[in-house]
Design a protein around this motif. Sequence first.
Motif, PDB file in Angstrom:
ATOM      1  N   LEU A 189       0.845  -1.206   0.000  1.00 21.79           N
ATOM      2  CA  LEU A 189       0.000   0.000   0.000  1.00 21.79           C
ATOM      3  C   LEU A 189       0.881   1.257   0.000  1.00 21.79           C
ATOM      4  CD1 LEU A 189      -2.713   1.547   0.379  1.00 21.79           C
ATOM      5  CD2 LEU A 189      -2.452   1.216   2.841  1.00 21.79           C
ATOM      6  N   SER A 190       1.838   1.323   0.927  1.00 20.57           N
ATOM      7  CA  SER A 190       2.704   2.508   1.022  1.00 20.57           C
ATOM      8  C   SER A 190       3.459   2.724  -0.282  1.00 20.57           C
ATOM      9  CB  SER A 190       3.749   2.331   2.127  1.00 20.57           C
ATOM     10  OG  SER A 190       3.135   2.355   3.355  1.00 20.57           O
ATOM     11  N   GLN A 191       3.995   1.631  -0.813  1.00 20.70           N
ATOM     12  CA  GLN A 191       4.787   1.755  -2.039  1.00 20.70           C
ATOM     13  C   GLN A 191       3.926   2.240  -3.204  1.00 20.70           C
ATOM     14  OE1 GLN A 191       8.134   1.491  -2.056  1.00 20.70           O
ATOM     15  NE2 GLN A 191       7.849   2.358  -4.108  1.00 20.70           N
ATOM     16  N   THR A 192       2.699   1.737  -3.270  1.00 22.30           N
ATOM     17  CA  THR A 192       1.811   2.130  -4.381  1.00 22.30           C
ATOM     18  C   THR A 192       1.455   3.608  -4.280  1.00 22.30           C
ATOM     19  OG1 THR A 192       0.878  -0.079  -4.180  1.00 22.30           O
ATOM     20  CG2 THR A 192      -0.275   1.396  -5.651  1.00 22.30           C
ATOM     21  N   ILE A 193       1.233   4.079  -3.041  1.00 26.89           N
ATOM     22  CA  ILE A 193       0.930   5.507  -2.868  1.00 26.89           C
ATOM     23  C   ILE A 193       2.139   6.346  -3.330  1.00 26.89           C
ATOM     24  CG2 ILE A 193       0.444   7.318  -1.157  1.00 26.89           C
ATOM     25  CD1 ILE A 193      -1.055   5.147   0.493  1.00 26.89           C
ATOM     26  N   LYS A 194       3.329   5.921  -2.912  1.00 29.09           N
ATOM     27  CA  LYS A 194       4.549   6.664  -3.306  1.00 29.09           C
ATOM     28  C   LYS A 194       4.670   6.695  -4.831  1.00 29.09           C
ATOM     29  CE  LYS A 194       7.342   5.432   0.599  1.00 29.09           C
ATOM     30  NZ  LYS A 194       8.230   4.382   1.017  1.00 29.09           N
ATOM     31  N   ASP A 195       4.474   5.542  -5.451  1.00 34.98           N
ATOM     32  CA  ASP A 195       4.601   5.471  -6.923  1.00 34.98           C
ATOM     33  C   ASP A 195       3.582   6.390  -7.588  1.00 34.98           C
ATOM     34  OD1 ASP A 195       6.507   3.585  -6.500  1.00 34.98           O
ATOM     35  OD2 ASP A 195       5.264   1.857  -7.077  1.00 34.98           O
ATOM     36  N   ASP A 196       2.372   6.395  -7.057  1.00 38.25           N
ATOM     37  CA  ASP A 196       1.336   7.238  -7.667  1.00 38.25           C
ATOM     38  C   ASP A 196       1.682   8.720  -7.522  1.00 38.25           C
ATOM     39  OD1 ASP A 196      -0.336   5.370  -8.788  1.00 38.25           O
ATOM     40  OD2 ASP A 196      -1.533   5.105  -6.976  1.00 38.25           O
ATOM     41  N   LEU A 197       2.205   9.092  -6.362  1.00 34.71           N
ATOM     42  CA  LEU A 197       2.595  10.498  -6.159  1.00 34.71           C
ATOM     43  C   LEU A 197       3.712  10.867  -7.138  1.00 34.71           C
ATOM     44  CD1 LEU A 197       2.481  10.669  -2.252  1.00 34.71           C
ATOM     45  CD2 LEU A 197       1.072  12.008  -3.840  1.00 34.71           C
ATOM     46  N   ALA A 198       4.645   9.933  -7.298  1.00 30.96           N
ATOM     47  CA  ALA A 198       5.762  10.199  -8.215  1.00 30.96           C
ATOM     48  C   ALA A 198       5.256  10.350  -9.645  1.00 30.96           C
ATOM     49  CB  ALA A 198       6.765   9.065  -8.130  1.00 30.96           C
ATOM     50  N   ASN A 199       4.145   9.687  -9.926  1.00 32.27           N
ATOM     51  CA  ASN A 199       3.594   9.764 -11.285  1.00 32.27           C
ATOM     52  C   ASN A 199       2.480  10.804 -11.413  1.00 32.27           C
ATOM     53  OD1 ASN A 199       5.162   7.796 -12.650  1.00 32.27           O
ATOM     54  ND2 ASN A 199       4.157   6.250 -11.398  1.00 32.27           N
ATOM     55  N   SER A 200       2.444  11.731 -10.464  1.00 26.84           N
ATOM     56  CA  SER A 200       1.504  12.870 -10.486  1.00 26.84           C
ATOM     57  C   SER A 200       0.037  12.491 -10.387  1.00 26.84           C
ATOM     58  CB  SER A 200       1.689  13.721 -11.744  1.00 26.84           C
ATOM     59  OG  SER A 200       2.985  14.184 -11.793  1.00 26.84           O
ATOM     60  N   TYR A 201      -0.246  11.362  -9.767  1.00 29.76           N
ATOM     61  CA  TYR A 201      -1.632  11.071  -9.414  1.00 29.76           C
ATOM     62  C   TYR A 201      -1.912  11.728  -8.067  1.00 29.76           C
ATOM     63  CZ  TYR A 201      -1.858   7.484 -13.038  1.00 29.76           C
ATOM     64  OH  TYR A 201      -1.870   6.815 -14.233  1.00 29.76           O
ATOM     65  N   GLN A 202      -3.189  11.801  -7.699  1.00 22.16           N
ATOM     66  CA  GLN A 202      -3.520  12.380  -6.394  1.00 22.16           C
ATOM     67  C   GLN A 202      -4.245  11.355  -5.512  1.00 22.16           C
ATOM     68  OE1 GLN A 202      -5.760  16.082  -6.369  1.00 22.16           O
ATOM     69  NE2 GLN A 202      -6.087  15.901  -4.167  1.00 22.16           N
ATOM     70  N   PRO A 203      -3.495  10.645  -4.668  1.00 21.42           N
ATOM     71  CA  PRO A 203      -4.164   9.725  -3.739  1.00 21.42           C
ATOM     72  C   PRO A 203      -5.122  10.524  -2.857  1.00 21.42           C
ATOM     73  CG  PRO A 203      -1.784   9.377  -3.751  1.00 21.42           C
ATOM     74  CD  PRO A 203      -2.038  10.633  -4.508  1.00 21.42           C
ATOM     75  N   PHE A 204      -6.326   9.997  -2.605  1.00 18.50           N
ATOM     76  CA  PHE A 204      -7.229  10.764  -1.723  1.00 18.50           C
ATOM     77  C   PHE A 204      -7.829   9.934  -0.597  1.00 18.50           C
ATOM     78  CE2 PHE A 204     -11.861  10.024  -2.704  1.00 18.50           C
ATOM     79  CZ  PHE A 204     -11.723   9.087  -3.726  1.00 18.50           C
ATOM     80  N   MET A 205      -7.974   8.639  -0.790  1.00 21.49           N
ATOM     81  CA  MET A 205      -8.541   7.867   0.322  1.00 21.49           C
ATOM     82  C   MET A 205      -8.010   6.429   0.339  1.00 21.49           C
ATOM     83  SD  MET A 205     -12.535   6.975  -0.746  1.00 21.49           S
ATOM     84  CE  MET A 205     -13.092   6.531   0.885  1.00 21.49           C
ATOM     85  N   VAL A 206      -7.950   5.882   1.554  1.00 28.50           N
ATOM     86  CA  VAL A 206      -7.624   4.462   1.702  1.00 28.50           C
ATOM     87  C   VAL A 206      -8.804   3.805   2.411  1.00 28.50           C
ATOM     88  CG1 VAL A 206      -6.036   2.753   2.660  1.00 28.50           C
ATOM     89  CG2 VAL A 206      -5.147   4.967   1.893  1.00 28.50           C
ATOM     90  N   ILE A 207      -9.180   2.647   1.905  1.00 30.48           N
ATOM     91  CA  ILE A 207     -10.302   1.922   2.508  1.00 30.48           C
ATOM     92  C   ILE A 207      -9.757   0.683   3.218  1.00 30.48           C
ATOM     93  CG2 ILE A 207     -12.415   0.617   2.000  1.00 30.48           C
ATOM     94  CD1 ILE A 207     -12.070   2.656  -0.708  1.00 30.48           C
ATOM     95  N   GLY A 208      -9.952   0.646   4.513  1.00 31.30           N
ATOM     96  CA  GLY A 208      -9.605  -0.558   5.263  1.00 31.30           C
ATOM     97  C   GLY A 208     -10.895  -1.337   5.484  1.00 31.30           C
ATOM     98  N   THR A 209     -10.777  -2.660   5.567  1.00 34.69           N
ATOM     99  CA  THR A 209     -11.988  -3.457   5.776  1.00 34.69           C
ATOM    100  C   THR A 209     -11.977  -4.070   7.170  1.00 34.69           C
ATOM    101  OG1 THR A 209     -12.144  -3.934   3.425  1.00 34.69           O
ATOM    102  CG2 THR A 209     -13.331  -5.405   4.880  1.00 34.69           C
TER     103      THR A 209
END
Length: 532
Positions: free
Chosen positions: A254-274
């Motif tokens: 999860l952390s790595q995917t958020i970092k990658d998305d930020l590096a690729n100029s996406y905007q993470p906005f929410m995480v859903i835990g179950t």
Amino acid sequence: MQFVMHPKVLYAFHSIQRNLNHLKDNRSPMNKYRTTPIDIGKSDFKKIGYQLIDTIANFFDTIEDYPVTRGESPMQLQKILGNSGLPKKGKSSEEILERSTKLLLDHSLFNGHPKFMGYITSSPAPIGVLSDMLAAAVNQNAGAQILSPMATEIEKQTIKWLTEFIGVSPTYGGILVSGGNMANFTAFLAARTAKGSQNIKDYGLFANQSKLIAYCSKTTHTWVEKAAILFGHGSKSVRWIPTNTENKMDNEILSQTIKDDLANSYQPFMVIGTAGDVSTGVVDDLDKIASICKTYDLWFHIDGAYGAPAAIIPELKGMFEGIKEADSIALDPHKWLYAPLEAGCTLVRNPKHLTDTYSSHPEYYNFSKNEESQSLNFYEYGLQNSRGFRALKVWMALQQIGRQGYEKLIGEDIALSELLFELAKSHPELEAMTQNLSITTFRFIPTQGLPDNDKERESYLNTLNEKLLDKLQQGGEVFLSNAIINEHYCLRGCIVNFRTSKKDIEEIVEIVVREGIKTHHELQKEVQMNVK
Ligand SMILES: Cc1ncc(COP(=O)(O)O)c(C=O)c1O
């Protein structure tokens, strides 16, 4: 020559005729006291009402003797129902009620049956059944405080009790909705308003320079995909994070995917835990997700539609610790609080995010905002405008059962699920797969007659268990559902059922094995025929 009346003259003529008929007809609104085809007089209402209550009381008392379902096909049911057109004339309420009751009692699947443990729909608390009748009678529009004065207060109190129930701060606000999907949608939109561009209300998703991204475990319920599609994000805006060996969201990934998305100029906005995944009941590492959300300033939503009520069990407190950190939580009273359908709930740490998302003030509403009056108009908290009084059944059950009663019921459901797991584990023809909260998965494995080759054996077992489930679901003795665990097709029992007892669990094991053996013989014959 034919006489043709001018349309205006014709209209006036008909209008006079109608009025004269009205005067003759004692059901007319032209009479001083209106009688209508819709009302039911007091004594008739009592008579058919008591009859209905008698029937329902008997039904509850003997529900165990009914088949869980008769497994009838839509064709068979259409035949029973008949295909007459819209009735021209009305008929007696007594007759209608009698037929409706018979149709439903003779041709329904009963999730209140002690051997129903298929999907996550609970046995309905009898007090909820009565409360739905009361709510319909008073027919409050719980969208606005002025239209539902006491109902609104009851809903506010229900929300507060639910925060206490699951152990979050009573300052959370929230709203009752129709179920888990809606509870999660309501939170998803609030998250988007809070974390998306400030202009999102005016320009929609175009207001965002970068694409908004939501993160959840691959086991998350399908509502996420539906929300992403319906609310214009698109299904590709959801990152389905793989699970670890315990079937929890892998928080490293999860952390790595958020970092990658930020590096690729996406905007993470929410995480859903179950908190209690739909297939196996696993609760994610909520406190770890909470800290990741803090690091990246993301909205932390918990889908606790099924599992959140288990937070009331003292021994499970640790598992649910992170729930206190959530920005929003979905939980479903129609699942593990035993409310009759429909009742879901969204809780939000800062209720202002709900009004920011949903509030509007059209000129035709005189629901004036007087700060001192503390009025709360629930239409400003969610998607619905006119709303029914769902809170009543939840509020009444919370009082009838109380904290201790719920602790007992939920604890027993979990214990019964553990028993099912243990019985499956010790049975030579069953393989116990998983057990979390009140969900157990297992599969039938015959002791003889399986292919030697591993791949063929697994494929045979998948087909066998799928056919077995079909048979069980049609048979009416027990209703289970399925889960795919590590590519194995499994049977799944989810107990949110205060009627289920130890005896049912023991009988279910016998039924599964008995039907499993029969299905195996049938499948073997089928395979042999195909080889020839
Ligand atoms: C974890 C979870 N979330 C959401 C839902 C959807 O709930 P509903 O069917 O009430 O919309 C379910 C349904 O089982 C669920 O288990």
